[in-house]
Each structure stands twice: as C-alpha cells, then as structure tokens.
Design an enzyme around this catalytic site. Structure first.
Site, short mmCIF file in Angstrom:
data_model
loop_
_atom_site.label_atom_id
_atom_site.label_comp_id
_atom_site.label_asym_id
_atom_site.label_seq_id
_atom_site.Cartn_x
_atom_site.Cartn_y
_atom_site.Cartn_z
N LYS A 33 0.82 -1.17 0.08
CA LYS A 33 -0.08 0.09 -0.12
C LYS A 33 0.68 1.23 0.04
O LYS A 33 2.03 1.00 0.27
CB LYS A 33 -0.97 -0.16 1.20
CG LYS A 33 -0.39 0.17 2.65
CD LYS A 33 -1.09 -0.25 3.77
CE LYS A 33 -0.14 -0.29 5.06
NZ LYS A 33 -1.07 -0.76 6.27
N TYR A 242 17.48 30.24 7.69
CA TYR A 242 16.30 30.95 8.08
C TYR A 242 16.45 31.30 9.64
O TYR A 242 16.91 30.16 10.41
CB TYR A 242 14.83 30.21 8.04
CG TYR A 242 14.41 30.60 6.54
CD1 TYR A 242 14.19 31.56 5.80
CD2 TYR A 242 14.13 29.41 5.80
CE1 TYR A 242 13.72 31.69 4.54
CE2 TYR A 242 13.72 29.36 4.42
CZ TYR A 242 13.42 30.62 3.88
OH TYR A 242 12.98 30.74 2.55
#
Ligand SMILES: *Cc1c(COP(=O)(O)O)cnc(C)c1O
Length: 345
Positions: A33, A242
């Site tokens: 899956k 950042y």
C-alpha cells in the site's frame, strides 16, 4: 542534475520478505500500500512476484488497479479498505479482491458484483476496520455461504511483544473464526515476529520487507544520496539559514544540499541529524528549508559533490527516532521529486 537519488535495493527487499516468510509455514503475502511505502509499488511488486509472492495487499482500489497493471494477471490483490461506493467497475475489471469491513460493504459487494471474490475483516479490538463480534454473528452465515477467500484481522500492538492486547486479539480472532475452514490472516511484520501462533494461513508483512523496525535483522533497503549545489566559507559569528538558527563557532565550510522538508526531510530534524561525505559526518546546520539543507563540511578533505542522508551510517529508523516518529512515516514521506533507482529485481 540537482534531484536526489533514492536507491532501492530490491534483492535486499526480497531477502527480507523471504526471511520473514521462513519464520513460519504460512503463505507470505506482501503489503505494498501507499506505493510500497513510498518505494514504488510497480517495481517492488514485480520483484516480490518474481521472488514468489502470490498475494498482495493495498489500501484502496486505485492502488490495486495500478498494481494489477504492473503485475499482470495471476497474483491475488486484496483491497484493505474493502468495497466502497463507485469501486465496482474497477474491482471487476482489474480483478481486485475487496476485504469487506462491514455489513454495508457486504451488501454493496453482493449486489454489485455477485460471484466476485472477496475477503472479510473482523475487528478484534483495534476499532479501526472490520466487523465487530455482534455484526459478525449476524452476517456470518450469509458471508460464509458466499465462500470468502480470506478472513483477516489486524493487531494494534504487534510491535510491543509484551502488550496483553496481542494475546487478547489472538484469542478473540480464534473465537470469531472457530470452526471455519476459510484461510485466516492476522500477522503484520510485528505479528510475524511475535510467534507462530499469530501466523495462521497468510501473513501480511509490510515494514519489515522495507528494512524497518520492528524487524531488527532486516537488511537495509534504501539509500538516499543528495547533490551538493554550492559550498561557501562562513566566518565565526556568521549565521546560516532562516532565522539565523545556527551561528558558526569556527571558520566553517558550509555545503547547501538539494533536498528539504518538501521531500520528507522533516523540518524538526534540523539540528538532530547529519549527512555523510564518504566516512566524514557532516552535521545539518540551521533550519531545514523547503528545498534546501545546509551542512557543515569543514572536516571533509575537499568539497563533496554529493552526500548520503540515508545509508549504512544513518538508517530510516535513526531519522524516525530523531523526528519522534516511526520508520513508516519517514519512508512514506520520502519525496516524489527523488529519482528512484532500483538495484536488481
Ligand atoms: C499496513 C498493514 C499491514 C502491514 O503492516 P506492517 O507493520 O508494515 O508489517 C498489514 N495488515 C494491515 C491490515 C495493514 O493495514
């Protein structure tokens, strides 16, 4: 090329599947899956089929249809979410076998696709999918008259061997299926590792095939190599990235890598992981950006062209630990942007 390369070792993956299969006598299925936990359901499915897998499990019908196209006719493809409204054509055309989870799904299936094979899921305490004991008691005779291919349940705590939930669920599964001669399936990877009492007729390994815990003897399956886009010198006191979240304490050489949180390298991993330039550990510095990561390559002999983020020195579960999550989430988050390269298969 600036995209990173995710290398998937198919011989290691099928060796893990075989090792799990050899822990008992049940027929080993394979859970592919979520695009085989992010690794590519087509290539993974074909490698497993070549290694002898005849029974596959996916979450939804669309995944089953894609897998059928990759595998061709023959292998059984079970749909764990069952038969949902609108699925009938796909289930019929692509020869997919839904695992029915409720009376509603059973009615839908028998009306829309009479005679089409199906499985059943029973809820033994997880309260996620499957028929509860009272519902099962009510539909059991009708269901059995239609000859289900497989009856499954799913363990909630299989990765905790001492959890009393395991023996509770085992007892309930036995009780709910006593006297049936239909094939039964209970064990995911953790269940296979518990002991043979959990194996029944068909097992459903997922994460262990892909090299993740709780299968601690698994061969590693994935490596991730990331190109360096640029290197620069950073003086003591200067910041990287950042928020000025990392400040150089020494004259430093910083490499900027072509991956980021958009590729599943979770932002919270910022100051907790490293990459490797051959054998030299290069800590991540500063915040992880969407597409870029800074690493400290001061200790390398020369500027690396690429570095390893997943490999022998740092596996999927190491990243998972650092992020406070599980290997399943790391694998299924690995970015669509990566070039997937397959060894063997
Ligand atoms: C995902 C899943 C599996 C596989 O579980 P692993 O822990 O990855 O081995 C097995 N059965 C069901 C019902 C699942 O949803």
């Amino acid at each position: 090329m600036s995209t990173a390369t995710l290398t998937i070792d198919l011989p290691a993956l099928t060796a893990n599947w075989t090792a799990l299969a050899n822990m008992g006598r049940a027929e080993p299925g394979a859970v592919v899956k979520a695009n085989a936990y992010g690794l590519g359901a087509g290539r993974v499915g074909r490698a497993l089929a070549k290694a002898g897998a005849r029974t596959f499990f996916v979450a939804v019908a669309e995944e089953g249809a894609a897998l059928r196209q990759a595998l061709g006719p023959g292998p059984v493809i079970y749909i764990l979410s069952g038969h949902m409204a609108g699925d009938a054509d796909m289930l019929g055309d692509m020869d997919l076998t839904p695992i029915l989870n409720s009376l509603d799904q059973m009615i839908r299936h028998l009306e829309a696709l009479p005679g089409h094979p199906f499985g059943l899921q029973l809820d033994t305490g997880m309260n996620r999918l499957g028929m509860e004991p009272s519902e099962w008691a009510a539909v059991r005779d009708i269901a059995l008259a239609q000859d289900p291919q497989l009856i499954i349940s799913h363990l909630a705590c299989a990765d905790e061997p001492d959890a009393p939930m395991n023996t509770d669920q085992l007892a309930r599964f036995r009780q709910m299926t006593s006297g049936l001669d239909c094939p039964l399936s209970l064990a995911n990877t953790g269940g296979i590792l518990l002991n043979r009492a959990y194996h029944f007729d068909v097992t459903r390994p997922g994460i262990g095939m892909y090299g993740g815990l709780p299968f601690d003897n698994a061969r590693p399956v994935v490596t991730l190599d990331i190109p360096v886009i640029q290197c620069r010198d950073v003086a003591p006191g200067d910041a990287v990235g950042y928020g000025r979240a990392w400040i150089a304490q020494r004259p430093s050489r910083i490499a900027t890598l072509s991956t980021g949180y958009a590729d599943g390298i979770l932002r919270c991993l910022g100051d907790r992981i490293s990459v490797w330039a051959d054998d030299v550990r290069c800590p991540v510095v500063g915040r992880i950006s969407m597409d870029l990561i800074g690493v400290d390559v001061t200790d390398t002999a020369s500027d690396p062209k690429s570095v390893s983020l997943l490999g022998p020195q740092q596996g999927v579960d190491t990243l998972a630990d650092a992020a406070g999550t599980i290997g399943y989430e790391i694998l299924t988050s690995l970015g669509e942007r990566y070039t997937r390269r397959y060894l063997g298969g």
